[in-house]
Design a protein around this motif. Structure first.
Motif: not given
Length: 246
Positions: A48-73
């Motif tokens: 979450a810190n990576l998301l809002q800090g390094e990646l500057a993601a904000e509420p309402g932004d859309r992240a395409a999650i192209l991952l399988p069933a996995h603990w990191q997902t």
């Protein structure tokens, strides 16, 4: 307080901090990873810190999650909920603000014009031998992030939070449906649910993460369970103290 997927994690953390929360098996490699609620919350905070800090993601932004069933997902889905980013499972990278891609989705993920994060999904969360072109390597970026997380702005439980299989849910709707699914499955505090379902639909995502979380239970995630049969499958159930199967 209205629940969200992230608040389900914080509630589970308060209830059973050191108990297993996610146990992941890759029966193609023999990998087994077990995360307690504390460990899961730590990964989620860093992400979450990576998301809002390094990646500057904000509420309402859309992240395409192209991952399988996995603990990191699971970590990424909960980190999106923590920051107010809409987790679009299997979403179109072209219309996303950022993309989170596994090794089999790096090509399609490059259609995203925003930030791109690559996950090698290797044992122990190991980094790529060389960073994929056009991507940041999650395993390189996340370790240095802070262990504590606080959102820059409050996350509205009534805002869109999760999209899967063409259906979009608010954080409150996702948490409520997860709780209802947990009740329907008969899950309770301490339940161990084994799931082999893919996460490309709500039933799979709920069984594999959100419903056990809502019940203060845990999940044994086995996306390649079809490789086991007979005594080996029975041993998995016994070894992992499985109480429910989805």
């Amino acid at each position: 307080m209205t629940a969200t997927p992230y608040s389900l994690l914080t509630s589970a953390l308060a209830a059973n901090p050191t108990h297993p929360l996610i146990t992941y098996y890759d029966d193609t490699t023999g990998e087994r990873v077990e995360l307690s609620a504390v460990t899961t919350a730590n990964w989620v905070a860093k992400t979450a810190n990576l998301l809002q800090g390094e990646l500057a993601a904000e509420p309402g932004d859309r992240a395409a999650i192209l991952l399988p069933a996995h603990w990191q997902t699971a970590v990424w889905l909960l980190a999106c909920s923590a920051t107010g980013v809409v987790a679009d499972v299997g979403g179109d990278p072209k219309s996303a603000d950022l993309v989170i891609a596994g090794p089999d989705a790096l090509g399609p993920g490059r259609a995203c014009s925003g930030e791109r994060i690559a996950l090698g999904l290797r044992p122990l969360g190991a980094r790529f031998p060389a960073p994929p072109e056009g991507y940041r390597d999650y395993a390189v970026e996340v370790p240095g992030q802070p262990d504590d997380f606080a959102p820059f702005s409050p996350v509205d439980p009534g805002s869109p939070a999760l999209a899967v299989a063409g259906e979009e849910l608010t954080g409150a709707e996702a948490a409520a449906r997860a709780a209802a699914d947990a009740s329907e499955l008969g899950l309770a505090n301490g339940s161990r649910l084994l799931s082999a379902r893919p996460w490309d639909s709500w039933p799979g995502l709920s069984a594999g993460l959100l419903a056990p979380l809502a019940a203060h239970g845990s999940v044994v995630l086995c996306p390649h369970l079809d490789r086991l049969e007979g005594a080996a499958l029975e041993k998995r159930h016994t070894d992992e103290r499985v109480t429910h199967v989805a």
